[in-house]
Write an enzyme that holds these catalytic residues in place. Structure first.
Site, PDB file in Angstrom:
ATOM      1  N   HIS A   1       3.209  -0.092  -2.790  1.00 45.90           N
ATOM      2  CA  HIS A   1       3.566  -1.516  -2.848  1.00 45.90           C
ATOM      3  C   HIS A   1       5.074  -1.752  -2.965  1.00 45.90           C
ATOM      4  O   HIS A   1       5.537  -2.584  -3.752  1.00 45.90           O
ATOM      5  CB  HIS A   1       2.826  -2.197  -4.002  1.00 45.90           C
ATOM      6  CG  HIS A   1       1.331  -2.298  -3.799  1.00 45.90           C
ATOM      7  ND1 HIS A   1       0.752  -2.466  -2.564  1.00 45.90           N
ATOM      8  CD2 HIS A   1       0.282  -2.242  -4.687  1.00 45.90           C
ATOM      9  CE1 HIS A   1      -0.566  -2.530  -2.689  1.00 45.90           C
ATOM     10  NE2 HIS A   1      -0.877  -2.382  -3.956  1.00 45.90           N
TER      11      HIS A   1
ATOM     12  N   HIS B   1      -1.768 -10.178  -2.816  1.00 47.20           N
ATOM     13  CA  HIS B   1      -2.584  -9.252  -3.605  1.00 47.20           C
ATOM     14  C   HIS B   1      -3.417  -9.962  -4.675  1.00 47.20           C
ATOM     15  O   HIS B   1      -3.492  -9.510  -5.817  1.00 47.20           O
ATOM     16  CB  HIS B   1      -1.663  -8.194  -4.238  1.00 47.20           C
ATOM     17  CG  HIS B   1      -2.329  -6.905  -4.565  1.00 47.20           C
ATOM     18  ND1 HIS B   1      -3.312  -6.782  -5.520  1.00 47.20           N
ATOM     19  CD2 HIS B   1      -2.153  -5.660  -4.069  1.00 47.20           C
ATOM     20  CE1 HIS B   1      -3.688  -5.524  -5.601  1.00 47.20           C
ATOM     21  NE2 HIS B   1      -3.004  -4.809  -4.724  1.00 47.20           N
ATOM     22  N   SER B   2      -4.054 -11.084  -4.328  1.00 48.26           N
ATOM     23  CA  SER B   2      -4.905 -11.773  -5.307  1.00 48.26           C
ATOM     24  C   SER B   2      -6.209 -11.017  -5.524  1.00 48.26           C
ATOM     25  O   SER B   2      -6.748 -10.387  -4.615  1.00 48.26           O
ATOM     26  CB  SER B   2      -5.220 -13.196  -4.832  1.00 48.26           C
ATOM     27  OG  SER B   2      -4.120 -14.046  -5.091  1.00 48.26           O
ATOM     28  N   TYR B   3      -6.700 -11.097  -6.755  1.00 53.24           N
ATOM     29  CA  TYR B   3      -8.023 -10.571  -7.112  1.00 53.24           C
ATOM     30  C   TYR B   3      -8.954 -11.778  -7.205  1.00 53.24           C
ATOM     31  O   TYR B   3      -8.721 -12.684  -8.010  1.00 53.24           O
ATOM     32  CB  TYR B   3      -7.988  -9.885  -8.478  1.00 53.24           C
ATOM     33  CG  TYR B   3      -7.237  -8.582  -8.547  1.00 53.24           C
ATOM     34  CD1 TYR B   3      -5.857  -8.532  -8.335  1.00 53.24           C
ATOM     35  CD2 TYR B   3      -7.894  -7.395  -8.852  1.00 53.24           C
ATOM     36  CE1 TYR B   3      -5.167  -7.332  -8.420  1.00 53.24           C
ATOM     37  CE2 TYR B   3      -7.205  -6.186  -8.942  1.00 53.24           C
ATOM     38  CZ  TYR B   3      -5.846  -6.161  -8.733  1.00 53.24           C
ATOM     39  OH  TYR B   3      -5.161  -4.990  -8.824  1.00 53.24           O
TER      40      TYR B   3
ATOM     41  N   GLU C   1      -6.777  -7.553   0.863  1.00 50.86           N
ATOM     42  CA  GLU C   1      -5.351  -7.573   1.168  1.00 50.86           C
ATOM     43  C   GLU C   1      -5.159  -7.415   2.676  1.00 50.86           C
ATOM     44  O   GLU C   1      -5.388  -6.350   3.222  1.00 50.86           O
ATOM     45  CB  GLU C   1      -4.640  -6.411   0.459  1.00 50.86           C
ATOM     46  CG  GLU C   1      -4.884  -6.342  -1.023  1.00 50.86           C
ATOM     47  CD  GLU C   1      -4.623  -4.939  -1.567  1.00 50.86           C
ATOM     48  OE1 GLU C   1      -3.600  -4.322  -1.214  1.00 50.86           O
ATOM     49  OE2 GLU C   1      -5.456  -4.445  -2.328  1.00 50.86           O
TER      50      GLU C   1
ATOM     51  N   ASN D   1       0.820  -1.211   0.000  1.00 51.34           N
ATOM     52  CA  ASN D   1       0.000   0.000   0.000  1.00 51.34           C
ATOM     53  C   ASN D   1       0.860   1.269   0.000  1.00 51.34           C
ATOM     54  O   ASN D   1       2.041   1.219  -0.333  1.00 51.34           O
ATOM     55  CB  ASN D   1      -1.012  -0.015   1.146  1.00 51.34           C
ATOM     56  CG  ASN D   1      -2.303   0.707   0.762  1.00 51.34           C
ATOM     57  OD1 ASN D   1      -2.332   1.933   0.716  1.00 51.34           O
ATOM     58  ND2 ASN D   1      -3.337  -0.028   0.455  1.00 51.34           N
TER      59      ASN D   1
HETATM   60  C1  FUC Z   1      -4.515  -1.905  -4.520  1.00 54.03           C
HETATM   61  C2  FUC Z   1      -4.969  -0.528  -4.309  1.00 54.03           C
HETATM   62  C3  FUC Z   1      -4.354   0.464  -5.118  1.00 54.03           C
HETATM   63  C4  FUC Z   1      -3.846   0.031  -6.407  1.00 54.03           C
HETATM   64  C5  FUC Z   1      -3.382  -1.349  -6.556  1.00 54.03           C
HETATM   65  C6  FUC Z   1      -3.272  -1.869  -7.924  1.00 54.03           C
HETATM   66  O1  FUC Z   1      -3.737  -2.382  -3.503  1.00 54.03           O
HETATM   67  O2  FUC Z   1      -4.945  -0.125  -2.981  1.00 54.03           O
HETATM   68  O3  FUC Z   1      -5.072   1.652  -5.189  1.00 54.03           O
HETATM   69  O4  FUC Z   1      -4.064   0.797  -7.426  1.00 54.03           O
HETATM   70  O5  FUC Z   1      -3.971  -2.226  -5.739  1.00 54.03           O
END
Ligand code: FUC
Length: 332
Positions: free
Chosen positions: A98, A169-171, A299, A71
């Site tokens: 990050h 940081h998985s979506y 996250e 972050n």
């Molecule tokens: C997240 C967000 C951010 C960002 C990134 C790709 O962690 O907090 O704003 O743009 O991912």
């Protein structure tokens, strides 16, 4: 199973480790310690790519470990014991995001050890890297557990006092549809951190009740009228400090109620990012196209910009200590 996934511009090979246990299958890259794919009963529940070049050109931290500090750190400025440091300003050339342009998510980790259901990756971040003091050694272990969970354990040590705040940081998209707006989300947080329009927390710790940030009872993410302007890119406060053992943080359910993921963590915060601006120009996993809200991030981490806020969470790691973070993504 270990295979070659591609070669980085500097010639180093990126390897992929495939893990299997019960109904879970995970593909992990040495590059960025990325969870490239995570399948539950054969269906992908994360966003990712089929090739390395797409990660290099288009990935908004898909599945990566973000650090040394995940972050934002305001203006990339911090001071430790009276010494000021300027960190890489990679977020619109203003803030540190990050871990900077050469952060942990952009590094090729060493494959230390692997077996059928777990993999251990290691990264050394040298003194001065991205502006941070201290040589940090980080280890990430991904394990598929018999109970249907992906367990993430991150540890780190340093030789000089430095902030460490790592996150996965998985979506996630549990339904496989074009977006996650119909997913149901629960977050076990009484308060959240409002942020300014450059996404730096204002310093206020605000109660969630009567705000669009109240997910305590679980509700659809989809905007109700009046909430249309809300973009979720905020940290929810789970506790004032990291906990010894994992505790329930959040739950996500697909629109048909077929799939549920619970997030359990030792971390004191969970940052919700619903990716409203996602517009990836190349195909994703299985040829999918990823547009706005294609996935959301939960996250787990220390609160952003903690290094500059006395009322936020502890974030400094001292040479005698070990940073430890455990997060479990439990599927049912
Ligand atoms: C997240 C967000 C951010 C960002 C990134 C790709 O962690 O907090 O704003 O743009 O991912």
């Amino acid at each position: 199973m270990i295979s070659e996934f591609g070669t980085l511009p500097d010639g180093s090979p990126v390897r992929e480790v495939t893990l299997k246990k019960g109904q879970l299958e995970a593909s992990v890259l040495t590059f960025g310690a990325i969870i490239r794919d995570l399948k539950v009963d054969g269906q992908s529940v994360v966003l990712g790519f089929e090739d390395l070049q797409s990660y290099l050109d288009h990935s908004p931290y898909f599945g990566a470990i973000a650090g040394r500090c995940a972050n934002r750190i305001a203006e990339g400025r911090m001071s430790i014991d009276g010494v000021a440091y300027q960190l890489d300003r990679n977020d619109d050339e203003r803030h540190h995001l990050h871990g900077g342009a050469g952060g942990f998510s952009n590094r090729n980790w060493q494959l230390e050890q692997s077996d059928k259901a777990s993999v251990l990756l290691k990264l050394v971040s040298e003194d001065g890297e991205m502006g941070y003091p201290g040589r940090v050694e980080a280890l990430v272990r991904y394990t598929l557990t018999g109970a249907g969970a992906l367990r993430v354990k991150i540890t780190a040590t340093t030789d000089k006092t430095t902030p460490v705040n790592l996150t996965q940081h998985s979506y996630f998209n549990l339904g496989g549809g074009p977006d996650i707006l119909d997913h149901t989300l629960e977050i076990a947080a009484e308060s959240y951190l409002p942020a300014d329009d450059t996404l730096i927390p204002t310093g206020e710790i605000r109660r969630v009740e009567w705000t669009p940030y109240d997910f305590r009872d679980g509700r659809r993410l989809k905007r109700r009228s009046g909430e249309d302007g809300v973009v979720f890119d905020n940290t929810f406060c789970l506790s004032a400090e990291p906990r010894q053992n994992v505790e329930f943080a959040a739950a996500l359910e697909d629109p048909h109620g077929d799939r549920r993921m619970e997030v359990w963590t030792t971390e004191p915060g969970v940052h919700l990012f619903d990716a409203p601006w996602l517009d990836i120009p190349v195909p994703g996993l299985g040829g999918k196209s990823y547009g706005p809200y294609a996935g959301l991030c939960l996250e787990t981490q220390r609160w952003p910009d903690s290094i500059n806020r006395e009322n936020f969470t502890p974030v400094l790691l001292h040479p005698s200590e070990t940073y430890t973070h455990v997060t479990e993504f439990r599927f049912s």
